[in-house]
Design a protein around this motif. Structure first.
Motif, PDB file in Angstrom:
ATOM      1  N   GLN A 110      -4.300  -2.733  -2.467  1.00 42.92           N
ATOM      2  CA  GLN A 110      -3.031  -3.355  -2.799  1.00 42.92           C
ATOM      3  C   GLN A 110      -1.915  -2.328  -2.633  1.00 42.92           C
ATOM      4  O   GLN A 110      -2.140  -1.129  -2.741  1.00 42.92           O
ATOM      5  CB  GLN A 110      -3.050  -3.891  -4.233  1.00 42.92           C
ATOM      6  N   GLU A 111      -0.710  -2.779  -2.387  1.00 47.27           N
ATOM      7  CA  GLU A 111       0.424  -1.890  -2.132  1.00 47.27           C
ATOM      8  C   GLU A 111       0.724  -0.969  -3.311  1.00 47.27           C
ATOM      9  O   GLU A 111       1.241   0.124  -3.119  1.00 47.27           O
ATOM     10  CB  GLU A 111       1.673  -2.699  -1.777  1.00 47.27           C
ATOM     11  N   ARG A 137      -9.733  -2.948   1.549  1.00 48.40           N
ATOM     12  CA  ARG A 137      -8.361  -3.412   1.430  1.00 48.40           C
ATOM     13  C   ARG A 137      -7.800  -2.859   0.127  1.00 48.40           C
ATOM     14  O   ARG A 137      -8.443  -2.944  -0.909  1.00 48.40           O
ATOM     15  CB  ARG A 137      -8.338  -4.937   1.424  1.00 48.40           C
ATOM     16  N   TYR A 174      -5.907   4.447   8.241  1.00 46.38           N
ATOM     17  CA  TYR A 174      -5.080   3.253   8.023  1.00 46.38           C
ATOM     18  C   TYR A 174      -5.107   2.405   9.282  1.00 46.38           C
ATOM     19  O   TYR A 174      -4.829   2.887  10.373  1.00 46.38           O
ATOM     20  CB  TYR A 174      -3.653   3.661   7.669  1.00 46.38           C
ATOM     21  N   LYS A 211      -1.420  -3.689   8.024  1.00 47.61           N
ATOM     22  CA  LYS A 211      -0.977  -4.346   6.793  1.00 47.61           C
ATOM     23  C   LYS A 211      -0.797  -5.827   7.074  1.00 47.61           C
ATOM     24  O   LYS A 211      -0.270  -6.201   8.116  1.00 47.61           O
ATOM     25  CB  LYS A 211       0.350  -3.729   6.338  1.00 47.61           C
ATOM     26  N   ASP A 212      -1.257  -6.662   6.151  1.00 48.76           N
ATOM     27  CA  ASP A 212      -1.002  -8.096   6.238  1.00 48.76           C
ATOM     28  C   ASP A 212      -0.686  -8.616   4.837  1.00 48.76           C
ATOM     29  O   ASP A 212      -0.504  -7.829   3.913  1.00 48.76           O
ATOM     30  CB  ASP A 212      -2.162  -8.839   6.899  1.00 48.76           C
ATOM     31  N   GLN A 246     -14.735  -1.308   6.193  1.00 51.26           N
ATOM     32  CA  GLN A 246     -13.313  -1.505   5.916  1.00 51.26           C
ATOM     33  C   GLN A 246     -13.095  -1.894   4.467  1.00 51.26           C
ATOM     34  O   GLN A 246     -13.923  -2.605   3.876  1.00 51.26           O
ATOM     35  CB  GLN A 246     -12.741  -2.594   6.838  1.00 51.26           C
ATOM     36  N   MET A 258      -2.566  -9.861   2.686  1.00 53.18           N
ATOM     37  CA  MET A 258      -3.651  -9.583   1.744  1.00 53.18           C
ATOM     38  C   MET A 258      -3.608  -8.146   1.212  1.00 53.18           C
ATOM     39  O   MET A 258      -4.274  -7.828   0.250  1.00 53.18           O
ATOM     40  CB  MET A 258      -5.006  -9.830   2.417  1.00 53.18           C
ATOM     41  N   GLY A 259      -2.890  -7.274   1.879  1.00 52.55           N
ATOM     42  CA  GLY A 259      -2.815  -5.872   1.469  1.00 52.55           C
ATOM     43  C   GLY A 259      -2.874  -4.951   2.671  1.00 52.55           C
ATOM     44  O   GLY A 259      -2.601  -5.358   3.800  1.00 52.55           O
ATOM     45  N   LEU A 260      -3.246  -3.705   2.408  1.00 55.06           N
ATOM     46  CA  LEU A 260      -3.364  -2.708   3.475  1.00 55.06           C
ATOM     47  C   LEU A 260      -4.844  -2.478   3.769  1.00 55.06           C
ATOM     48  O   LEU A 260      -5.639  -2.326   2.843  1.00 55.06           O
ATOM     49  CB  LEU A 260      -2.689  -1.400   3.044  1.00 55.06           C
ATOM     50  N   HIS A 261      -5.185  -2.419   5.045  1.00 51.99           N
ATOM     51  CA  HIS A 261      -6.581  -2.310   5.453  1.00 51.99           C
ATOM     52  C   HIS A 261      -6.861  -0.894   5.973  1.00 51.99           C
ATOM     53  O   HIS A 261      -6.095  -0.358   6.781  1.00 51.99           O
ATOM     54  CB  HIS A 261      -6.901  -3.348   6.528  1.00 51.99           C
TER      55      HIS A 261
END
Length: 188
Positions: A94-95, A92, A72, A75-76, A90, A78-81
């Motif tokens: 979604q939550e 991304r 991990y 988080k921004d 990498q 756009m989602g979690l990277h």
């Protein structure tokens, strides 16, 4: 295509326009009538659990999946990277795909399940236990270890969990990610 004799725990199948993982199953051969397989299926897209019964010999469509370790990053909006541990690519997520998001700490290693047909992420599994530091809690009183009383505590990720009265700020605690609950004080 496979049949119901191939069903086992963890098998991913396509059923009712969704992808499900078999949580548990039971082959049943009643004294009278045909055999069947009773299953508990968990949707990998919505997380809903469904009880279903398949007749013996019923054809099922197996979905090939692959598990990969990711770290991990951040988080921004756009989602979690996350970063792949092997090739450093990498992705991304979604939550909605991330369970116990409040316990996820930067740098944590998680397992992401991918559909091998289109290489799309299906779900993410957190480690069973995480060790996090308590950043805020009310101080405990000496001798408060006899009862099972709990108090709220905030951990370094910002999540709030209930801990025993003897836990203080700065203590590292082991947390069960499935229930987001205190397990024990972490060994130093």
């Amino acid at each position: 295509m496979a049949s119901t004799s191939d069903i086992r725990n963890g098998l991913c199948i396509k059923y009712s326009h969704d992808i499900f993982s078999v949580v548990e199953f039971q082959h049943v051969k009643p004294g009278k009538g045909n055999a069947f397989v009773r299953t508990k299926l968990k949707s990998l897209t919505s997380g809903k659990v469904l009880d279903n019964t398949f007749p013996a010999g019923h054809k099922i469509e197996v979905v090939r999946v692959e598990r990969r370790n990711f770290q991990y990053l951040y988080k921004d909006d756009m989602g979690l990277h996350f970063m792949d541990q092997e090739n450093f690519e990498q992705i991304r997520l979604q939550e909605e795909l991330v369970p116990a998001i409040g316990l996820l700490k930067e740098g944590a290693i998680v397992e992401v399940l991918f559909n091998t047909e289109d290489d799309s992420p299906l779900t993410m599994d957190m480690p069973q236990y995480l060790v996090l530091e308590v950043t805020y809690t009310e101080p405990g009183l000496k001798g408060d270890t006899a009862t099972n009383a709990m108090k709220p505590a905030t951990v370094e990720t910002g999540a709030e969990i209930r801990v025993p009265l003897f836990i203080n700020e700065g203590d590292k605690i082991k947390i069960d990610t499935a229930s987001a609950s205190y397990v024990e004080r972490a060994k130093q």
